[in-house]
Design an enzyme around this catalytic site. Sequence first.
Site, PDB file in Angstrom:
ATOM      1  N   GLU A  47       0.907  -0.836  -0.126  1.00 41.99           N
ATOM      2  CA  GLU A  47       0.206  -0.238   0.108  1.00 41.99           C
ATOM      3  C   GLU A  47       0.610   1.435   0.473  1.00 41.99           C
ATOM      4  O   GLU A  47       1.824   0.968   0.684  1.00 41.99           O
ATOM      5  CB  GLU A  47      -1.042  -0.025   1.661  1.00 41.99           C
ATOM      6  N   LYS A 127      -9.624   1.972  -2.188  1.00 45.54           N
ATOM      7  CA  LYS A 127      -9.295   1.241  -0.108  1.00 45.54           C
ATOM      8  C   LYS A 127     -11.019   1.812   0.280  1.00 45.54           C
ATOM      9  O   LYS A 127     -11.183   2.958   0.008  1.00 45.54           O
ATOM     10  CB  LYS A 127      -8.655   1.490   0.498  1.00 45.54           C
ATOM     11  N   CYS A 172      -4.478  -3.261   3.062  1.00 48.87           N
ATOM     12  CA  CYS A 172      -4.364  -3.036   4.408  1.00 48.87           C
ATOM     13  C   CYS A 172      -5.840  -3.323   5.481  1.00 48.87           C
ATOM     14  O   CYS A 172      -5.894  -4.166   5.232  1.00 48.87           O
ATOM     15  CB  CYS A 172      -3.723  -1.778   4.802  1.00 48.87           C
TER      16      CYS A 172
HETATM   17  N1  ING Z   1      -3.631   0.668   8.416  1.00 52.97           N
HETATM   18  C1  ING Z   1      -3.617  -0.506   9.618  1.00 52.97           C
HETATM   19  C2  ING Z   1      -4.320  -1.895   9.700  1.00 52.97           C
HETATM   20  O1  ING Z   1      -5.578  -2.008   9.264  1.00 52.97           O
HETATM   21  C3  ING Z   1      -4.541  -0.604  12.312  1.00 52.97           C
HETATM   22  C4  ING Z   1      -4.776   0.672  11.014  1.00 52.97           C
HETATM   23  C5  ING Z   1      -3.357  -1.312  12.480  1.00 52.97           C
HETATM   24  C6  ING Z   1      -5.604  -1.615  12.540  1.00 52.97           C
HETATM   25  C7  ING Z   1      -3.993  -2.005  13.789  1.00 52.97           C
HETATM   26  C8  ING Z   1      -6.061  -1.878  13.085  1.00 52.97           C
HETATM   27  C9  ING Z   1      -4.855  -2.102  14.555  1.00 52.97           C
HETATM   28  O2  ING Z   1      -3.529  -2.433   9.035  1.00 52.97           O
HETATM   29  C10 ING Z   1      -3.926   0.762   7.375  1.00 52.97           C
HETATM   30  N2  ING Z   1      -3.288   1.512   6.695  1.00 52.97           N
HETATM   31  O3  ING Z   1      -5.587   0.592   6.818  1.00 52.97           O
END
Ligand code: ING
Length: 311
Positions: A47, A127, A172
């Site tokens: 990403e 996304k 992601c």
């Molecule tokens: N980053 C993270 C993801 O869903 C996150 C946000 C991190 C959510 C840790 C929950 C725990 O992997 C992105 N860019 O979506």
Amino acid sequence: MDRQFIVAAAQMGPIAKEEPRRSCVARLIAMLREAHSRGAKLVVFPELALTTFFPRWMIEDPEELAAWFETEIPGPATQPLFAAAADLGVGFYLGYAERIEEDGQARHFNTSILVGPDGKILGKYRKVHLPGHDAAQPGRAFQHLEKRYFEPGNLGFPVFEGFGGRIGMMICNDRRWPEAYRVMGLQGVDLIALGYNTPIEHTGHGDIDGLTQFHNHLSMQAGAYQNATWIVGTAKCGREEGSMMVGQSAIIAPSGEIIAMAATLEDEVITARVDLDMGTRYRETIFDFARHREPGSYNLIVNRKGAGDPI
Ligand code: ING
């Protein structure tokens, strides 16, 4: 028909705030060549693979913010990647920040594209699930402002014919939402390409459970198994501008098993031979959707956004 080929996850280490796109593209091309040398036909990059993860900061200056986005793809900085891929006959998935003008309005998406071995774009995904906030949160070492800088994707979860099968894309946070896999599973997806930037301290309250790596793989392994699809999940990782992001990029079989995983927090290529027909044994038995699913019982999933009272 033999639907086997070698796939690669091209994991990136940190991208510094000041690192120019041409430097990122050179890193991507180096990994593309490495993947090609191992016989890969499809390479999955992370990403936002052209810049640092800028949603970690509150950016007030519109020009500073605009500089993080691509207004054309391929563009001058990314053309060399497309040319190298076409020259080698290798396709790729690339995540980037997309800015378009529509009806005189600028629109911004967290986007990925699927590019065929001829260097032509097969499909685009934007996304849908944007984590974090639309306004800066007090007291956080790092913000997570994807809801401020991007709109939710407006292309649904499309699946594209290519590489001998049906290829889908996620970005992601999408991987944490079973609905995303299921929409593609209902289109017969054979392999989902997925890039991620996953800060350990996403919530702003430190590492709340020490399980970010576990939840990363749990989400993808469950999605793969429950939809009988391969998943290639590729990280941008390591300590990027002070923010530690998980690595452990992985190639996951329709059985849910991890068959290849990165071992570093740097630029690293992992490869595996995928057999797109491996999902068949699940689609024709345990996850024969036509025989076993009961959509008439699933109305809440489509019609209710947040949790509510019992029906
Ligand atoms: N980053 C993270 C993801 O869903 C996150 C946000 C991190 C959510 C840790 C929950 C725990 O992997 C992105 N860019 O979506």
